[in-house]
Design an enzyme around this catalytic site. Structure first.
Site, PDB file in Angstrom:
ATOM      1  N   CYS A 156      -6.562   1.606   3.019  1.00 42.96           N
ATOM      2  CA  CYS A 156      -7.759   2.307   2.630  1.00 42.96           C
ATOM      3  C   CYS A 156      -7.398   2.996   2.672  1.00 42.96           C
ATOM      4  CB  CYS A 156      -7.098   2.976   4.534  1.00 42.96           C
ATOM      5  SG  CYS A 156      -7.530   2.107   5.819  1.00 42.96           S
ATOM      6  N   ASN A 158     -12.048  -3.417   0.441  1.00 44.22           N
ATOM      7  CA  ASN A 158     -10.892  -3.183   1.948  1.00 44.22           C
ATOM      8  C   ASN A 158     -11.888  -4.140   3.383  1.00 44.22           C
ATOM      9  OD1 ASN A 158      -8.565  -3.713   3.064  1.00 44.22           O
ATOM     10  ND2 ASN A 158      -8.388  -1.425   3.592  1.00 44.22           N
ATOM     11  N   GLU A 159     -11.773  -2.739   3.816  1.00 43.31           N
ATOM     12  CA  GLU A 159     -12.164  -3.108   5.472  1.00 43.31           C
ATOM     13  C   GLU A 159     -13.823  -2.523   5.650  1.00 43.31           C
ATOM     14  OE1 GLU A 159      -9.318  -1.253   8.353  1.00 43.31           O
ATOM     15  OE2 GLU A 159      -8.303  -3.149   8.135  1.00 43.31           O
ATOM     16  N   GLU A 169       0.676  -1.072   0.083  1.00 43.52           N
ATOM     17  CA  GLU A 169      -0.009  -0.384  -0.229  1.00 43.52           C
ATOM     18  C   GLU A 169       0.894   1.030   0.099  1.00 43.52           C
ATOM     19  OE1 GLU A 169      -2.786   0.402   3.347  1.00 43.52           O
ATOM     20  OE2 GLU A 169      -3.646   2.092   1.952  1.00 43.52           O
TER      21      GLU A 169
HETATM   22  O1  AHR Z   1      -1.170  -1.656   6.615  1.00 42.22           O
HETATM   23  C1  AHR Z   1      -1.912  -0.234   7.350  1.00 42.22           C
HETATM   24  C2  AHR Z   1      -3.985   0.038   6.873  1.00 42.22           C
HETATM   25  O2  AHR Z   1      -4.785  -0.912   8.036  1.00 42.22           O
HETATM   26  C3  AHR Z   1      -4.921  -0.507   5.693  1.00 42.22           C
HETATM   27  O3  AHR Z   1      -4.670   0.392   5.626  1.00 42.22           O
HETATM   28  C4  AHR Z   1      -5.819  -0.450   6.235  1.00 42.22           C
HETATM   29  O4  AHR Z   1      -7.101  -1.659   5.202  1.00 42.22           O
HETATM   30  C5  AHR Z   1      -5.648  -1.626   7.815  1.00 42.22           C
HETATM   31  O5  AHR Z   1      -6.504  -0.667   8.593  1.00 42.22           O
END
Ligand code: AHR
Length: 647
Positions: A234, A365-366, A44
């Protein structure tokens, strides 16, 4: 007093005396297959992981598209931002430099990403787009300035066209400095317009232009990753829908990929990075190419029509979700489609006519709640209809348990997604205590993708210390033992710039010239290099070894070589004597093997850019017969590869 001393000496002797344990490995019938791509990496653009990190561009704000267009630049003389008749319609701003003779010179410096890292004798490719309205050649001096403000290298370049032209020159640095600057000076009297001002090391990973920092890409390669998840995290959600990661903006000519705000720019108000943007120079084509270079299965993640639910929580109405779903379908076409298809054609034009052989995609994602499930269902139906061979990955929310998790897992089963992405950033104790987490998971439902995890030792401000690493090694024995249900696992986050990070711990730290592999990195590497092909039953007192007497263990067969691979953790502060009996060898015998191990009696040990204190060491393991006696050092993780001889 004498009695007390004797008593203390005796207690000490007993406390360092090793414990005796007997484990049994059954080699006759493997219990599960280990996915060849099980251990992987998750990338990321956080902590300056892409721009300023893996992406080797050394100039910050090269296209003058930051909201304050001179961020990263120090202009001097008559320098302004323009946008009439731009070189690139999606990055329309450019800089105009006028030397009217009244000032000694006019130009601008770039500060790079917390400096520009250059090495003596190494070559750097400078390029830019330029034009001059003056009907005569205009001379520019391209300079490298060290951190003491000395311009130690000057190279001349001439702009002579009234139309935008790309000009390039190679600079050989006469000095080493992690905090150098690039300077461009208009030496002639007149006007020059400039855009997309770029400086790359010539020596990138695989020597590619628009390439990757060689040392960082090599560190990824050395993990032997099976899967490569990208581009977030994120950032795929965005702080709002406008700033979500849109893969289509990240392909095609690099100069015309529009700038995006980085979601980590201001996420933590106590740690703001107002100069953190995404050029998308490292975009989806480059991600697919890197997957291929690493020999890892690509795993792209796309927005599901929800922005970060912690932040703006913007929701795309169901009747407007079509373009989002189409983006996912088009992405599959970009990766796998024939060169005659719209997106396959673009892939071919970018240099890769062969498909990238994409097999799976993450949707969201989350995310959580019904609002996610409804959208995931629409994506899943559309993907299954057009690309039934593509595996769909859904989310179980932001944490390892709780309401969101409990709601989502049954929903994932109902939707019949192929894998469920679980995230856990937890304390070392949680990792030690959860080595049996998957022992009782439903074998009939979707498989698990441990898509983001890391052990967070808050007592040390979340250092990448040995305690965190060992707890991950212990936990991962449980992933491997349950390889029939856990199909993929990726630590997170991957990279962090020591001068520009938002989140820790991270697997690999770097500055502008150096990088450091953490103890956690070496745990991942030891798993990634030694996955084996099939899980073997390993028991102690009839049970899986998941924390009894601080021991953790898993066994695997590596079918192509016939080796038995053991992964053993002793988290105790004293050695452990372990006898391992191998059942089912018939007439075969153990032959010598090797042990790759990490060990430190000090939980708090960390690696630094100056010294990697924790690195794997290798020692031979004498072995014969059908039983092995080992002394596991206190606080150690060892991977044993044992050869077996005979028929
Ligand atoms: O890995 C850092 C962040 O942690 C990622 O962007 C997210 O998916 C999680 O909250």
């Amino acid at each position: 007093m004498k009695k007390l001393t004797t008593f203390l000496a005796l207690s000490l002797a007993l406390s360092v005396q090793a414990q005796q344990h007997v484990m049994t490995v059954d080699v006759s019938k493997p219990t599960a297959q280990i996915q060849p791509d099980m251990y992987g990496i998750f990338f990321e653009d956080i902590n300056f992981g892409a721009d300023g990190g893996l992406y080797a561009e050394l100039v910050k704000n090269r296209s003058f598209e930051f909201p304050q267009p001179f961020v990263g630049w120090v202009p001097f003389g008559d320098v302004s931002i323009q946008k009439e008749n731009p070189a690139f319609d999606r990055n329309p701003h450019y800089v105009r430099v006028i030397n009217d003779g009244r000032l000694l010179r006019a130009g601008l410096d770039n500060e790079g990403f917390r400096g520009i890292g250059v090495r003596q004798g190494e070559e750097y490719r400078f390029s830019f787009y330029a034009r001059t309205p003056d009907a005569k050649p205009m001379k520019l001096s391209i300079e490298l300035v060290n951190s003491k403000a000395q311009n130690l290298l000057k190279k001349e370049i001439t702009v002579s066209s009234g139309d935008w032209q790309k000009l390039t020159t190679v600079l050989k640095s006469p000095f080493t400095d992690p905090h150098a600057r690039l300077r461009i000076v208009l030496e002639s009297r007149g006007t020059v317009d400039m855009d997309h001002i770029s400086l790359f090391p010539v020596d990138t990973w695989k020597g590619r232009e628009n390439g990757l920092r060689r040392d960082l890409a090599q560190a990824l390669y050395d993990l032997n990753p099976g899967v490569f998840r990208f581009p977030g995290g994120c950032i795929i959600e965005g702080n709002n829908l406008e700033t979500r990661y849109q893969w289509k903006n990240s392909v095609g000519p690099v100069e015309n990929r529009p700038l995006n705000e980085n979601r980590w720019n201001y996420t933590f108000t106590y740690k703001a990075f107002p100069d953190y943007f995404q050029t998308l120079g490292l975009g989806f084509y480059e991600y697919f190419l890197l997957s291929e270079d690493l020999g890892a299965e690509p795993l792209p993640v796309v927005s599901c029509g929800l922005s970060c639910q912690y932040e703006s929580n913007e929701v795309v109405p169901m009747d407007e979700l079509g373009p989002y779903i189409q983006d996912a379908l088009d992405l599959i076409e970009f990766a796998n489609g024939p060169v005659t298809s719209t997106w396959g054609k673009l892939r071919a034009e970018m240099g890769h006519p062969e498909p990238f052989n994409l097999k799976m995609i993450g949707i969201g994602n989350e995310q959580w709640d019904a609002v996610y499930v409804e959208r995931l269902e629409a994506f899943t139906k559309a993907i299954r209809a057009k690309y039934p061979e593509i595996k769909v990955i859904g989310s179980s929310g932001p944490s390892a348990s709780g309401d969101k998790f409990d709601y989502l897992w049954p929903e994932m089963k109902r939707l019949g997604v192929d894998l469920v992405d679980e995230h856990y950033y937890m304390a070392p104790d949680w990792f030690f205590g959860n080595a049996a987490r998957y022992d009782n998971y439903d074998r009939k439902g979707p498989k698990v993708f441990a898509g983001e995890y890391a052990s967070h030792d808050r007592s040390t401000k979340k250092d990448n210390n040995f305690l965190a690493a060992l707890s991950e090694a212990a936990f991962m024995t449980g992933l491997e033992r349950n390889a029939d249900v856990v199909h993929l696992a990726t630590y997170a986050p991957l990279f962090a710039h020591v001068d520009a990070w938002q989140w820790n711990p991270d697997l690999i730290w770097f500055d502008n010239l150096r990088m450091m592999r953490t103890p956690n990195y070496y745990v991942q590497q030891m798993y990634g290099m030694n996955p084996g092909t099939d899980v073997l039953s390993l028991k102690m007192d009839g049970k899986a070894v998941a924390g009894q007497d601080s021991l953790y263990a898993t066994a695997a067969l590596n079918a192509p070589t016939g080796e038995i691979i053991l992964k053993l953790v002793n988290a105790a502060s004293k050695p452990a004597e372990v006898q391992i009996d191998f059942n089912g060898l018939k007439k075969r015998q153990l032959a010598s093997g090797s042990c790759t191990y990490l060990q430190s009696c000090d939980w708090r040990t960390v690696n630094t850019l100056d010294e990697e204190a924790i690195v794997p060491r290798v020692r031979p393991v004498p072995a014969e017969g059908q039983s092995l006696k080992l002394t596991l050092e206190p606080r150690s993780f060892g991977v044993y590869r044992l050869q077996v001889k005979g028929k």
